[in-house]
Design an enzyme around this catalytic site. Structure first.
Site, PDB file in Angstrom:
ATOM      1  N   HIS A  57      73.886  31.621  75.409  1.00 31.42           N
ATOM      2  CA  HIS A  57      74.516  31.237  74.133  1.00 31.42           C
ATOM      3  C   HIS A  57      74.397  32.353  73.091  1.00 31.42           C
ATOM      4  CE1 HIS A  57      75.035  26.907  75.226  1.00 31.42           C
ATOM      5  NE2 HIS A  57      73.977  27.147  75.963  1.00 31.42           N
TER       6      HIS A  57
ATOM      7  N   ASN B  39      76.431  20.444  74.527  1.00 37.82           N
ATOM      8  CA  ASN B  39      77.504  21.279  75.065  1.00 37.82           C
ATOM      9  C   ASN B  39      78.826  20.523  74.965  1.00 37.82           C
ATOM     10  OD1 ASN B  39      76.011  23.533  75.827  1.00 37.82           O
ATOM     11  ND2 ASN B  39      75.687  22.818  77.923  1.00 37.82           N
TER      12      ASN B  39
ATOM     13  N   TYR C 181      62.773  25.962  74.220  1.00 37.79           N
ATOM     14  CA  TYR C 181      63.417  26.417  72.981  1.00 37.79           C
ATOM     15  C   TYR C 181      62.416  26.992  71.986  1.00 37.79           C
ATOM     16  CZ  TYR C 181      67.764  24.515  74.698  1.00 37.79           C
ATOM     17  OH  TYR C 181      68.870  24.288  75.453  1.00 37.79           O
TER      18      TYR C 181
HETATM   19 FE1  HDD Z   1      69.900  25.520  76.470  1.00 36.71          FE
HETATM   20  C1  HDD Z   1      70.228  27.769  73.987  1.00 36.71           C
HETATM   21  C2  HDD Z   1      72.581  23.741  75.231  1.00 36.71           C
HETATM   22  C3  HDD Z   1      69.831  23.479  79.217  1.00 36.71           C
HETATM   23  C4  HDD Z   1      67.061  27.010  77.462  1.00 36.71           C
HETATM   24  N1  HDD Z   1      71.158  25.725  74.920  1.00 36.71           N
HETATM   25  C5  HDD Z   1      71.119  26.716  73.987  1.00 36.71           C
HETATM   26  C6  HDD Z   1      72.152  26.505  73.015  1.00 36.71           C
HETATM   27  C7  HDD Z   1      72.816  25.371  73.366  1.00 36.71           C
HETATM   28  C8  HDD Z   1      72.186  24.883  74.561  1.00 36.71           C
HETATM   29  C9  HDD Z   1      73.993  24.753  72.646  1.00 36.71           C
HETATM   30  C10 HDD Z   1      72.453  27.418  71.838  1.00 36.71           C
HETATM   31  C11 HDD Z   1      71.732  26.981  70.597  1.00 36.71           C
HETATM   32  C12 HDD Z   1      72.115  27.884  69.441  1.00 36.71           C
HETATM   33  O1  HDD Z   1      73.286  27.848  69.060  1.00 36.71           O
HETATM   34  O2  HDD Z   1      71.243  28.611  68.992  1.00 36.71           O
HETATM   35  N2  HDD Z   1      71.033  23.969  77.137  1.00 36.71           N
HETATM   36  C13 HDD Z   1      72.017  23.326  76.427  1.00 36.71           C
HETATM   37  C14 HDD Z   1      72.396  22.124  77.117  1.00 36.71           C
HETATM   38  C15 HDD Z   1      71.630  22.052  78.249  1.00 36.71           C
HETATM   39  C16 HDD Z   1      70.762  23.213  78.249  1.00 36.71           C
HETATM   40  C17 HDD Z   1      73.433  21.128  76.635  1.00 36.71           C
HETATM   41  C18 HDD Z   1      71.605  21.018  79.322  1.00 36.71           C
HETATM   42  C19 HDD Z   1      71.879  19.791  79.126  1.00 36.71           C
HETATM   43  N3  HDD Z   1      68.687  25.307  78.069  1.00 36.71           N
HETATM   44  C20 HDD Z   1      68.799  24.381  79.073  1.00 36.71           C
HETATM   45  C21 HDD Z   1      67.654  24.470  79.944  1.00 36.71           C
HETATM   46  C22 HDD Z   1      66.848  25.469  79.431  1.00 36.71           C
HETATM   47  C23 HDD Z   1      67.522  25.977  78.268  1.00 36.71           C
HETATM   48  C24 HDD Z   1      67.416  23.608  81.154  1.00 36.71           C
HETATM   49  C25 HDD Z   1      65.532  26.007  79.913  1.00 36.71           C
HETATM   50  C26 HDD Z   1      64.786  25.501  80.832  1.00 36.71           C
HETATM   51  N4  HDD Z   1      68.879  27.161  75.888  1.00 36.71           N
HETATM   52  C27 HDD Z   1      67.705  27.564  76.404  1.00 36.71           C
HETATM   53  C28 HDD Z   1      67.069  28.714  75.680  1.00 36.71           C
HETATM   54  C29 HDD Z   1      68.097  28.953  74.529  1.00 36.71           C
HETATM   55  C30 HDD Z   1      69.170  27.919  74.806  1.00 36.71           C
HETATM   56  C31 HDD Z   1      66.735  29.896  76.523  1.00 36.71           C
HETATM   57  C32 HDD Z   1      68.623  30.364  74.346  1.00 36.71           C
HETATM   58  C33 HDD Z   1      68.559  30.640  72.885  1.00 36.71           C
HETATM   59  C34 HDD Z   1      67.884  29.508  72.316  1.00 36.71           C
HETATM   60  O3  HDD Z   1      67.518  28.633  73.302  1.00 36.71           O
HETATM   61  O4  HDD Z   1      67.628  29.327  71.152  1.00 36.71           O
HETATM   62  O5  HDD Z   1      65.808  28.383  75.196  1.00 36.71           O
END
Ligand code: HDD
Length: 678
Positions: free
Chosen positions: A72, A145, A359
């Site tokens: 993202h 999402n 997160y």
């Molecule tokens: Fe995630 C970012 C949505 C599964 C780990 N995720 C992130 C963002 C969104 C989502 C919208 C961007 C937030 C922003 O605008 O800053 N992610 C989802 C959805 C998931 C999902 C709807 C499943 C239903 N994510 C998911 C899993 C993991 C992560 C299973 C880790 C085990 N996601 C992250 C992260 C991020 C992230 C690495 C990257 C940047 C951030 O968090 O702030 O922690």
């Protein structure tokens, strides 16, 4: 138009810096004489270390970048407000969901997932839809999402999935694309991906606009009321403009013409006062019904069909203000699924449980330490008092002589609910009995990977099915290893034999043997065929020339603009086309940036290849085409192979009405032509 009325905006005002009529200073506030020349020995001599202004300026520049989000990374944000229609106290004690008079400030960030910060907006990908509610009881983040389901069931598979879809490790190719071997290798070996892969191959993955896409909380969460009673809930955001998509060929051309297509669209709509709106819909499932479905509510690869549990629309969100500074707000905003408020709780969905860890962990790295919550965009409106201290970039000056609990020296403050004997508004975890063995094992209730993929396929209109097949052909057409294609097609046979056969034929493989039989069920709510749509904010290209009959054009323009369409005059040269002010000259414009085309200009445009191409391309992409009497020559020159959604003088007095109706249809999919090179 900006909204300064909300508490969050007033809080942010304290941090906004206005440089109007200011003097240039160093970071220490010392006025600077000149920032064009470094301090040197003589006019042609070496620069000297003493130049603190030079050193500060270069150092600050060197440190401007922070790590981009690992997923993202590319996103756009906006401020707004959320208001619930009526109290939901029956289900939740969350204050912001119980008080219809309250406007809760929000910040929303939309994003693509796989690409880097600089990648194009319009790629085939899931879109992030993350909302931070600054409630009176603390920040609540709904990190969703635009798909209601996810690729994997357990957070331990997230890194594997993301690695597979990201550019390949040896050469970092391809950028922001799923059409490559590693993703499809992952898919064929991990069949739980199949439902979400169907969404990814559908037009849901190429939204026309962030304003025209759904949002989903994905997981089953839990609402908890004041009596501690829980209700399972799925969160949905429904756009007022309907969920609409681009077509794939259009996407490929938009990327070059305007890589910021979705970002610009959101920005411009808000600047123009056309504030995007979403309704919040809830699917509510009583605790006692947990096991009445033919899938597990805790499985994030499953949705609850709306026909089984209808959506209850409970509130409205309006985005009404663009950020003042992209970095300070959109880049530094930090979401976390674990940010919940009293009345909203988790379930044991293993993907959600893992997210709740990930997160916070990622923000610690990305934003450089534990005090990122104090960055203005992340600050809660609710007061913050605890014994967390110090760390990099601490902004607060805690004056207390104690930083532990319990204490007597500070009168026991800050006092927890228990210590204060005041449980009003405290977060209380839902009481849930869990008995079990410590095991590393997926629940057998998560084992059906195909039924809902089939449900999705069955629910598609014919044109949507056609797009899905073409998407598979594009994606697998970019896969090098033949055995991976074979395996994917083999998996598809579990979804639908016809789908598998079509894809197999396209990539030159034998049709795999049918596996089981299609259950035949569908969920009409999953199709994009019957989305609400309107004229407002639709972009119309007016192809014009010096000889355009302005008298015939003006009334049409007037009606389009009174319906809040955005009209651009496009002509062979800038300046004026007759009496019309030109917005873009035609060689710098592209039909893919518009929703519809209106032809004028007489014979003058017929010899202009750009204008002819413009019309042909709009036709190919299913867009409404109108021709005023002086535009019919251009229509003829374009030699269109059909008339669906093409309105000309045959419509007589009904011209404008019919043209608008054709625009509102969004796309005329019945006319898509592959054998028509635009
Ligand atoms: Fe995630 C970012 C949505 C599964 C780990 N995720 C992130 C963002 C969104 C989502 C919208 C961007 C937030 C922003 O605008 O800053 N992610 C989802 C959805 C998931 C999902 C709807 C499943 C239903 N994510 C998911 C899993 C993991 C992560 C299973 C880790 C085990 N996601 C992250 C992260 C991020 C992230 C690495 C990257 C940047 C951030 O968090 O702030 O922690």
């Amino acid at each position: 138009m900006t909204d300064h009325n909300s508490d969050k905006q007033r809080q942010l005002d304290q941090y906004r810096v206005d440089d109007t009529n200011s003097r240039y200073t160093t970071d220490q506030g010392v006025r600077v004489e000149d920032t064009d020349n470094s301090l040197s020995i003589g006019e042609r001599g070496p620069t000297i270390l003493e130049d603190f202004h030079f050193r500060e300026k270069v150092t600050r520049f060197d440190h401007e970048r922070i790590p981009e989000r690992v997923v993202h990374a590319r996103g756009s944000g906006a401020h707004g407000v959320f208001q619930v229609y009526e109290s939901l106290a029956e289900f939740t004690c969350a204050d912001f969901l119980c008080d219809p008079s309250q406007q809760t400030p929000v910040f929303v960030r939309f994003s693509t997932v796989g690409g880097s910060r600089g990648s194009a907006d319009t790629v085939r990908d899931v879109r992030g839809f993350a909302t931070k509610f600054y409630t009176r009881q603390g920040n609540y983040d709904l990190v969703g999402n635009n798909f209601p389901v996810f690729f994997v069931q357990d957070a331990i598979k997230f890194a594997d999935f993301v690695h597979s879809v990201k550019p390949e490790p040896h050469n970092e190719i391809p950028q922001a694309q799923s059409a490559h071997d590693t993703l499809w290798d992952f898919v064929q070996l991990q069949p739980e991906t199949m439902h979400t892969i169907m969404w990814l191959m559908s037009d849901r993955s190429i939204p026309r606009s962030y304003r025209m896409m759904d949002g989903f909380g994905v997981h089953t969460y839990r609402l908890v009321n004041a009596d501690g009673k829980g209700t399972f809930v799925k969160f949905h955001w429904r756009p007022a403009l309907g969920a609409h998509s681009l077509v794939w060929d259009e996407v490929l051309r938009v990327q070059g013409n305007d890589p910021d297509f979705n970002r610009r669209d959101l920005w411009e709509a808000i600047e123009a006062g056309s504030y995007p709106e979403w309704e919040l819909g809830l699917q509510l499932v009583p605790e006692e019904d947990e096991h009445k479905f033919d899938f597990d509510l805790l499985d994030p690869t499953k949705l609850i069909p709306e026909e089984e549990v209808p959506l209850r629309m409970v509130g409205r969100m309006t985005l009404n203000r663009n950020p003042d500074n992209f970095f300070a707000e959109t880049e530094q905003v930090a979401f976390c699924t674990a940010n919940v408020v009293p009345g909203i709780d988790f379930t044991n969905d293993p993907l959600l449980q893992g997210r709740n860890f990930s997160y916070l962990d990622t923000q610690l790295l990305r934003l450089g330490g534990p005090n990122f919550q104090q960055i203005p965009i992340n600050r809660p409106l609710a007061p913050v008092h605890n014994d967390n201290r110090d760390g990099f970039h601490q902004h607060m000056i805690h004056t207390s002589h104690t930083n532990y609990s319990k204490n007597s020296i500070s009168g026991g403050c800050p006092a927890t609910g228990v210590l204060a004997g005041d449980m009003n508004g405290v977060f209380k975890h839902y009481t849930e009995r869990i008995d079990g063995e410590k095991i590393r094992k997926r629940s057998p209730s998560f084992a059906d990977h195909y039924s809902q993929a089939t449900l999705f396929w069955n629910s598609m209109a014919p044109w949507e099915k056609d797009h899905i097949i073409k998407a598979f052909l594009f994606e697998l057409g970019h896969v090098q290893r033949r055995y991976i294609k074979e395996q994917v097609v083999d998996r598809l046979a579990n979804v639908d034999a016809g789908l598998a056969a079509h894809v197999a034929a396209g990539i030159g493989l034998p049709a795999p043997a049918a596996r089981g039989s299609n259950h035949g069920k569908s969920s009409p709510a999953l199709s994009q065929d019957n989305q609400p749509a309107g004229l407002a904010t639709r972009k119309i290209a007016i192809l014009a020339a010096d000889s355009t009959d302005a008298g015939a054009l003006y009334p049409v323009l007037q009606e389009l603009e009174s319906g809040k369409a955005v009209c651009h005059v496009i002509a062979p040269h800038e300046g004026m086309a007759g009496t019309l002010a030109v917005d873009r000259q035609v060689s710098a414009a592209a039909s893919v940036l518009y929703d519809a085309v209106l032809c004028t200009g007489g014979e003058e445009l017929c010899g202009n290849g750009y204008a002819v191409q413009f019309v042909r391309e709009a036709f190919k992409h299913g867009k409404a085409i109108g021709a005023l009497p002086d535009g019919e020559a251009l229509l003829r020159a374009a030699a269109l192979p059909g008339r669906q959604g093409v309105i000309d003088s045959a419509a007589g007095d009904g011209f404008t009405g019919q043209f608008i109706a054709a625009i509102v249809k969004h796309r005329h999919h019945d006319r898509e032509v592959t054998a028509f090179p635009a």
